[in-house]
Write a protein that holds these residues in place. Sequence first.
Motif, mmCIF file in Angstrom:
data_model
loop_
_atom_site.group_PDB
_atom_site.id
_atom_site.type_symbol
_atom_site.label_atom_id
_atom_site.label_comp_id
_atom_site.label_asym_id
_atom_site.label_seq_id
_atom_site.Cartn_x
_atom_site.Cartn_y
_atom_site.Cartn_z
ATOM 1 N N HIS A 29 -41.502 7.046 -12.308
ATOM 2 C CA HIS A 29 -42.503 6.191 -12.961
ATOM 3 C C HIS A 29 -42.065 5.862 -14.390
ATOM 4 C CE1 HIS A 29 -45.982 7.555 -10.117
ATOM 5 N NE2 HIS A 29 -45.114 6.767 -9.534
ATOM 6 N N ASP A 112 -42.997 0.570 -3.526
ATOM 7 C CA ASP A 112 -43.568 0.379 -4.849
ATOM 8 C C ASP A 112 -43.674 1.734 -5.543
ATOM 9 O OD1 ASP A 112 -45.885 1.679 -3.890
ATOM 10 O OD2 ASP A 112 -47.078 -0.159 -3.797
ATOM 11 N N ARG A 113 -44.192 1.767 -6.752
ATOM 12 C CA ARG A 113 -44.246 3.016 -7.521
ATOM 13 C C ARG A 113 -45.151 4.071 -6.882
ATOM 14 N NH1 ARG A 113 -45.634 3.561 -12.993
ATOM 15 N NH2 ARG A 113 -44.244 1.861 -13.484
ATOM 16 N N SER A 114 -46.010 3.666 -5.949
ATOM 17 C CA SER A 114 -46.879 4.632 -5.257
ATOM 18 C C SER A 114 -46.279 5.119 -3.949
ATOM 19 C CB SER A 114 -48.245 3.995 -4.982
ATOM 20 O OG SER A 114 -48.866 3.622 -6.192
ATOM 21 N N GLY A 115 -45.095 4.608 -3.610
ATOM 22 C CA GLY A 115 -44.436 5.017 -2.370
ATOM 23 C C GLY A 115 -44.829 4.176 -1.165
ATOM 24 N N ASN A 116 -45.601 3.112 -1.394
ATOM 25 C CA ASN A 116 -45.980 2.216 -0.313
ATOM 26 C C ASN A 116 -44.849 1.243 -0.029
ATOM 27 O OD1 ASN A 116 -48.725 3.207 -0.207
ATOM 28 N ND2 ASN A 116 -49.051 2.095 -2.116
#
Length: 160
Positions: A29, A112-116
């Motif tokens: 992040h 994405d940064r959330s792992g999605n």
Amino acid sequence: MGIRFIVKDPDPVLREVARPVPKITPNIHKLLDDMAATMYDAPGVGLAAPQVGILKRVIVMDVGDEHGLIELINPEVIAKEGEQFGPEGCLSIPGLQGDVRRAQKVTVRGLDRSGNEITVVGTDLLARCILHEVDHLNGVLFTDVAESVYRAEPRDEKDE
């Protein structure tokens, strides 16, 4: 967010193949945040982690279109269509430009940064930017694929 030093050619880190990110952590992040700040400060439209000396498969882009800031972890180009030919520059190779043939439309998948998992479809400048940044992850510079390389001309207000 911190501004990071942009590695310049011929630093050997730019010729290394970046490693996949196995797990998204607070350090990833911070890397994303710092890369975006560095890209905007430069100013540029894209930045790959190797350009800040980090051999991770992470890129950020913002070509000023409706997509805004795009953050991709472990990006993989899954489709290319058409062709465009035009000039490119690079924050790691200041003062040079080159004419590069790229796909007109590109589909890329990553996290994405959330792992999605996300899929981004880019055309024109965004397609060029995606392919340029993914090349960085594989140790390829635009000067390797350009059909011609030349000094970037500073803009002259008298010419406008």
